[in-house]
Design a protein around this motif. Structure first.
Motif: not given
Length: 405
Positions: A344-364
């Motif tokens: 589950f740690g790997i899952y959240f890393l992959i789903k939200y961590g890899i493209n974290f900087t692409e997420i804007g304020v509204q989406n975060l």
């Protein structure tokens, strides 16, 4: 740097400051003691295998529905559709993670099997049909990350094969997806999209097509309406941030709009039928004059860019730090801090961590208030189904994390 950037110095200064803020938010979240994680389960080998098949099956099916039914933006106009299935795409990645973890724990010789090959092939097909690199890229990263975090050693032969595949993917698959991002492709039926992809590859990749000369703009900071550079600078949103820093001044900041828009975004359309089709990035693009009219632009901008468009210096730093800190703290409560051997740690890393900087304020904000809770609910539902099929209890092992010194 003479590569088409409009505010070179400011862009990289904000990236540098934002990187320090991110690290500071991480350490601040670590300073808070978490007594017990919500998703600290220990699955047996059989449960890993069953859970992998179930999560991937659900994820793949729901992703197909997402591709077929989601609203599509064509020439700035958003068509009617249902986008509710998009929140479950990550189940595919969790399926790949569990299947890879099962292999790593039960087979000391192989690093892939037919199940993993079929899962990655399915993700590649969906990426081509949806004109998005996301599905396959994150599925592949799920596989690679799980191998390493479950302690598997990879032979030189597999490393060389992997390098060749990366070259093929970056020079053939990525340009194909980028070039086919047209309104014609978006409007096509599922079958027609398959035909377009096959024809394009056959006529260009296998013929006179030269990936390296497809478009120099893919690998530069040149500004153009339809393409983004897919190389490493994409992770820091250099292009998008540069536009904001060049175009935003005290007369056109957007204030707290992204927070308000986030609350509207997570509200079901049944309760808010007149929800705005625009995002915070759409508003910013219009305010800075990059888009002549307010349309559904559907671009990414990153948390630093949106925060800057809200309050400029120094307010953007407070907004970015607070949101990143809240996100890290939320994830720390869900899963153990270390991802080693932790699906589950790997899952959240992959789903939200890899493209974290692409997420804007509204989406975060939407991710924290809707995306992650939906993930947790589906994880528990599918664990219950797994428990039924495996005919064994799923152990919950609370982990006591030492208080920081």
């Amino acid at each position: 740097i003479d590569v088409g950037l409009l505010a070179v110095d400011d862009t990289f200064i904000v990236i540098m400051v934002g990187s320090f803020l991110t690290v500071a938010a991480l350490f601040a979240s670590k300073a808070i003691h978490i007594h017990k994680n919500i998703l600290d389960f220990s699955l047996s080998n059989k449960q890993l295998q069953v859970y992998g098949f179930i999560t991937y099956g659900f994820g793949f099916g729901l992703t197909i529905l997402h591709v077929l039914l989601r609203p599509t933006t064509i020439a700035g106009e958003t068509t009617a559709g249902f986008g509710g299935f998009g929140g479950f795409i990550g189940l595919m990645y969790l399926g790949v993670i569990c299947t890879t973890a099962y292999l790593a724990k039960t087979d000391s010789r192989r690093v892939f099997n037919i199940s993993i090959v079929l899962m990655l092939a399915g993700a590649l097909l969906l990426s081509l049909l949806d004109n998005s690199k996301l599905f396959f890229t994150l599925s592949l990263l799920s596989y690679i990350t799980t191998l390493f975090l479950f302690g598997r050693k990879v032979s030189l032969r597999y490393i060389l094969v992997g390098m060749l595949f990366v070259i093929f993917y970056s020079t053939v698959v990525v340009p194909t997806i980028q070039v086919l991002r047209t309104d014609t492709f978006k409007e096509a039926s599922f079958q027609k999209r398959m035909d377009i992809v096959v024809d394009f590859v056959a006529e260009n990749i296998m013929g006179t097509y030269s990936a390296s000369s497809l478009s120099a703009a893919l690998f530069n900071y040149d500004y153009y309406p339809n393409l983004h550079t897919p190389i490493i600078d994409r992770l820091e949103m250099v292009q998008d941030l540069d536009l904001v820093l060049d175009g935003v001044d005290s007369s056109n900041t957007i204030g707290w709009q992204p927070f308000v828009m986030a609350l509207e975004l997570i509200t079901p359309r049944v309760l808010a039928p007149s929800k705005s089709p625009f995002t915070d990035v759409d508003i910013i693009g219009y305010q800075i004059g990059y888009m002549p009219t307010l349309i559904a632009w559907r671009r990414t901008m990153g948390i630093f860019g949106v925060s800057y468009a809200m309050f400029m210096w120094p307010g953007w730093m407070l907004v970015a730090f607070f949101l990143i800190f809240a996100f890290f703290l939320m994830v720390r409560k869900l899963v153990p801090f270390s991802a080693m051997g932790n699906i589950f740690g790997i899952y959240f890393l992959i789903k939200y961590g890899i493209n974290f900087t692409e997420i804007g304020v509204q989406n975060l904000i939407a991710v924290m208030l809707r995306g992650i809770p939906m993930d947790v609910i589906m994880i528990f539902i599918l664990l219950t189904i797994t428990k039924f099929f495996s005919r064994a209890e799923i152990k919950h092992i609370p982990q006591i994390i030492p208080r920081p010194r």
